[in-house]
Design a protein around this motif. Structure first.
Motif, PDB file in Angstrom:
ATOM      1  N   ALA A  87      43.080  52.251  47.401  1.00 33.39           N
ATOM      2  CA  ALA A  87      43.943  51.104  47.092  1.00 33.39           C
ATOM      3  C   ALA A  87      44.435  50.447  48.367  1.00 33.39           C
ATOM      4  CB  ALA A  87      45.126  51.557  46.238  1.00 33.39           C
ATOM      5  N   VAL A  88      44.741  51.264  49.368  1.00 38.10           N
ATOM      6  CA  VAL A  88      45.197  50.732  50.659  1.00 38.10           C
ATOM      7  C   VAL A  88      44.042  50.017  51.353  1.00 38.10           C
ATOM      8  CG1 VAL A  88      46.123  51.324  52.924  1.00 38.10           C
ATOM      9  CG2 VAL A  88      46.957  52.519  50.895  1.00 38.10           C
ATOM     10  N   GLY A  89      42.847  50.621  51.295  1.00 33.98           N
ATOM     11  CA  GLY A  89      41.679  50.017  51.927  1.00 33.98           C
ATOM     12  C   GLY A  89      41.329  48.665  51.344  1.00 33.98           C
ATOM     13  N   LYS A  90      41.418  48.546  50.035  1.00 40.30           N
ATOM     14  CA  LYS A  90      41.104  47.276  49.376  1.00 40.30           C
ATOM     15  C   LYS A  90      42.083  46.197  49.777  1.00 40.30           C
ATOM     16  CE  LYS A  90      38.787  49.183  45.306  1.00 40.30           C
ATOM     17  NZ  LYS A  90      38.823  49.355  43.831  1.00 40.30           N
ATOM     18  N   LEU A  91      43.382  46.535  49.803  1.00 38.20           N
ATOM     19  CA  LEU A  91      44.380  45.538  50.194  1.00 38.20           C
ATOM     20  C   LEU A  91      44.243  45.205  51.676  1.00 38.20           C
ATOM     21  CD1 LEU A  91      46.729  43.741  49.462  1.00 38.20           C
ATOM     22  CD2 LEU A  91      48.294  45.658  49.898  1.00 38.20           C
ATOM     23  N   ALA A  92      43.896  46.208  52.490  1.00 36.35           N
ATOM     24  CA  ALA A  92      43.722  45.971  53.923  1.00 36.35           C
ATOM     25  C   ALA A  92      42.613  44.959  54.172  1.00 36.35           C
ATOM     26  CB  ALA A  92      43.407  47.284  54.638  1.00 36.35           C
ATOM     27  N   SER A  93      41.521  45.092  53.424  1.00 38.92           N
ATOM     28  CA  SER A  93      40.409  44.158  53.568  1.00 38.92           C
ATOM     29  C   SER A  93      40.846  42.743  53.197  1.00 38.92           C
ATOM     30  CB  SER A  93      39.241  44.605  52.686  1.00 38.92           C
ATOM     31  OG  SER A  93      38.083  43.861  52.971  1.00 38.92           O
ATOM     32  N   LYS A  94      41.749  42.648  52.230  1.00 35.31           N
ATOM     33  CA  LYS A  94      42.250  41.335  51.801  1.00 35.31           C
ATOM     34  C   LYS A  94      43.194  40.730  52.837  1.00 35.31           C
ATOM     35  CE  LYS A  94      45.069  39.120  48.201  1.00 35.31           C
ATOM     36  NZ  LYS A  94      45.850  39.347  46.949  1.00 35.31           N
ATOM     37  N   VAL A  95      44.187  41.519  53.274  1.00 38.16           N
ATOM     38  CA  VAL A  95      45.179  40.958  54.207  1.00 38.16           C
ATOM     39  C   VAL A  95      44.577  40.696  55.580  1.00 38.16           C
ATOM     40  CG1 VAL A  95      47.093  42.042  52.969  1.00 38.16           C
ATOM     41  CG2 VAL A  95      46.085  43.215  54.935  1.00 38.16           C
ATOM     42  N   ALA A  96      43.449  41.369  55.887  1.00 39.18           N
ATOM     43  CA  ALA A  96      42.791  41.142  57.175  1.00 39.18           C
ATOM     44  C   ALA A  96      42.241  39.725  57.286  1.00 39.18           C
ATOM     45  CB  ALA A  96      41.676  42.154  57.387  1.00 39.18           C
ATOM     46  N   ASN A 156      37.024  65.631  50.939  1.00 37.09           N
ATOM     47  CA  ASN A 156      37.669  66.520  51.907  1.00 37.09           C
ATOM     48  C   ASN A 156      39.179  66.338  51.937  1.00 37.09           C
ATOM     49  OD1 ASN A 156      35.211  67.627  52.672  1.00 37.09           O
ATOM     50  ND2 ASN A 156      34.914  66.193  54.359  1.00 37.09           N
ATOM     51  N   LEU A 157      39.625  65.128  51.568  1.00 36.07           N
ATOM     52  CA  LEU A 157      41.056  64.844  51.530  1.00 36.07           C
ATOM     53  C   LEU A 157      41.667  65.212  50.187  1.00 36.07           C
ATOM     54  CD1 LEU A 157      41.149  61.358  53.316  1.00 36.07           C
ATOM     55  CD2 LEU A 157      41.917  63.547  54.255  1.00 36.07           C
ATOM     56  N   GLY A 158      40.801  65.696  49.277  1.00 37.80           N
ATOM     57  CA  GLY A 158      41.292  66.059  47.961  1.00 37.80           C
ATOM     58  C   GLY A 158      41.565  64.863  47.075  1.00 37.80           C
ATOM     59  N   LEU A 159      40.930  63.717  47.387  1.00 39.59           N
ATOM     60  CA  LEU A 159      41.150  62.495  46.622  1.00 39.59           C
ATOM     61  C   LEU A 159      39.954  62.216  45.713  1.00 39.59           C
ATOM     62  CD1 LEU A 159      42.553  60.288  49.534  1.00 39.59           C
ATOM     63  CD2 LEU A 159      43.868  61.487  47.784  1.00 39.59           C
ATOM     64  N   ASP A 160      40.214  61.527  44.612  1.00 37.93           N
ATOM     65  CA  ASP A 160      39.149  61.186  43.675  1.00 37.93           C
ATOM     66  C   ASP A 160      38.330  60.011  44.186  1.00 37.93           C
ATOM     67  OD1 ASP A 160      39.911  63.147  41.857  1.00 37.93           O
ATOM     68  OD2 ASP A 160      41.350  61.828  40.879  1.00 37.93           O
ATOM     69  N   GLY A 161      37.067  59.988  43.803  1.00 39.33           N
ATOM     70  CA  GLY A 161      36.215  58.864  44.177  1.00 39.33           C
ATOM     71  C   GLY A 161      34.868  58.970  43.488  1.00 39.33           C
ATOM     72  N   GLN A 162      34.376  57.872  42.940  1.00 35.06           N
ATOM     73  CA  GLN A 162      33.066  57.814  42.309  1.00 35.06           C
ATOM     74  C   GLN A 162      32.096  57.129  43.264  1.00 35.06           C
ATOM     75  OE1 GLN A 162      32.283  59.234  39.336  1.00 35.06           O
ATOM     76  NE2 GLN A 162      34.394  60.004  39.264  1.00 35.06           N
TER      77      GLN A 162
END
Length: 218
Positions: A87-96, A156-162
């Protein structure tokens, strides 16, 4: 000033390689992508994800940021893992893409260049932030390989991802980064392009170090 810029698309490995090169040379490191992730994280935390450009830019100017031992601290909080969430990465790409935010962070990034040297990692380090850098690297990798790397990183960070969602997201980010009107993702005219698709971290790091050694020998 000794500056090596390492640019490239998301999940190309530039952060890892930059850290390894900086460690080998005993230099400081600038993770510029983290600055945009920090801006996005701060906006999300403050409930300002939909705020105007000027608000996000003002928020970014007030952030107290420290890079230490491969960790990122925001206002004294270790947010190394938090800013890697999708979620942070997606917003970062937008605000960049916000000109006001990029301008706010421009001089802040240049202040990281100090002796004995700096390895600057991002998307426009060689084209905009440090155009006079003596060595510029543009790191690329096949998008499927990059998606696999991001998938493993999240695990590795214990986060979900498809995987399929990560692949689609990277493709969308590549398109957005390359087509944005302000500081689009592209190699500098004098950049050395390294394809790390089939290279190990050590092999890629060694290629960069050899290029620097060759540059110094001339």
């Amino acid at each position: 000033m000794n500056v090596i810029t390492i640019d490239g698309p998301s999940a190309s490995g530039k952060g890892t390689i930059s850290a390894k090169v900086a460690q080998a040379l005993g230099w400081d490191i600038l993770d510029s992508g983290a600055l945009y992730r920090l801006s996005a994280y701060a906006a999300l935390k403050a409930g300002l994800a939909q705020a105007e450009e000027s608000v996000i830019a003002d928020l970014a100017l007030k952030m107290q940021i420290v890079f230490k031992d491969l960790c990122v601290f925001l206002d004294g909080e270790d947010v190394t893992e938090a800013i890697r969430q999708e979620a942070v990465g997606k917003l970062a790409s937008k605000v960049a893409t916000y000109p006001a935010l990029r301008q706010a962070l421009l001089e802040r990034q240049r202040l990281f260049a100090k002796e004995p040297g700096l390895v600057a990692d991002g998307r426009d380090m060689g084209t905009v932030i440090f155009p006079q850098a003596p060595l510029k690297i543009f790191l690329v990798a096949d998008v499927n390989e990059r998606a696999q790397r991001r998938y493993r990183q999240l695990q590795n960070l214990g986060l979900d991802g498809q995987f399929e969602a990560i692949l689609a997201d990277l493709q969308a980010r590549d398109k957005q980064d390359m087509e944005r009107p302000v500081a689009p993702l592209k190699p500098a005219a004098d950049a050395h392009i390294i394809d790390s698709s089939h290279l190990s971290i050590e092999e890629t790091t060694q290629k960069v170090l050899e290029l620097w050694q060759n540059k110094q020998a001339k």
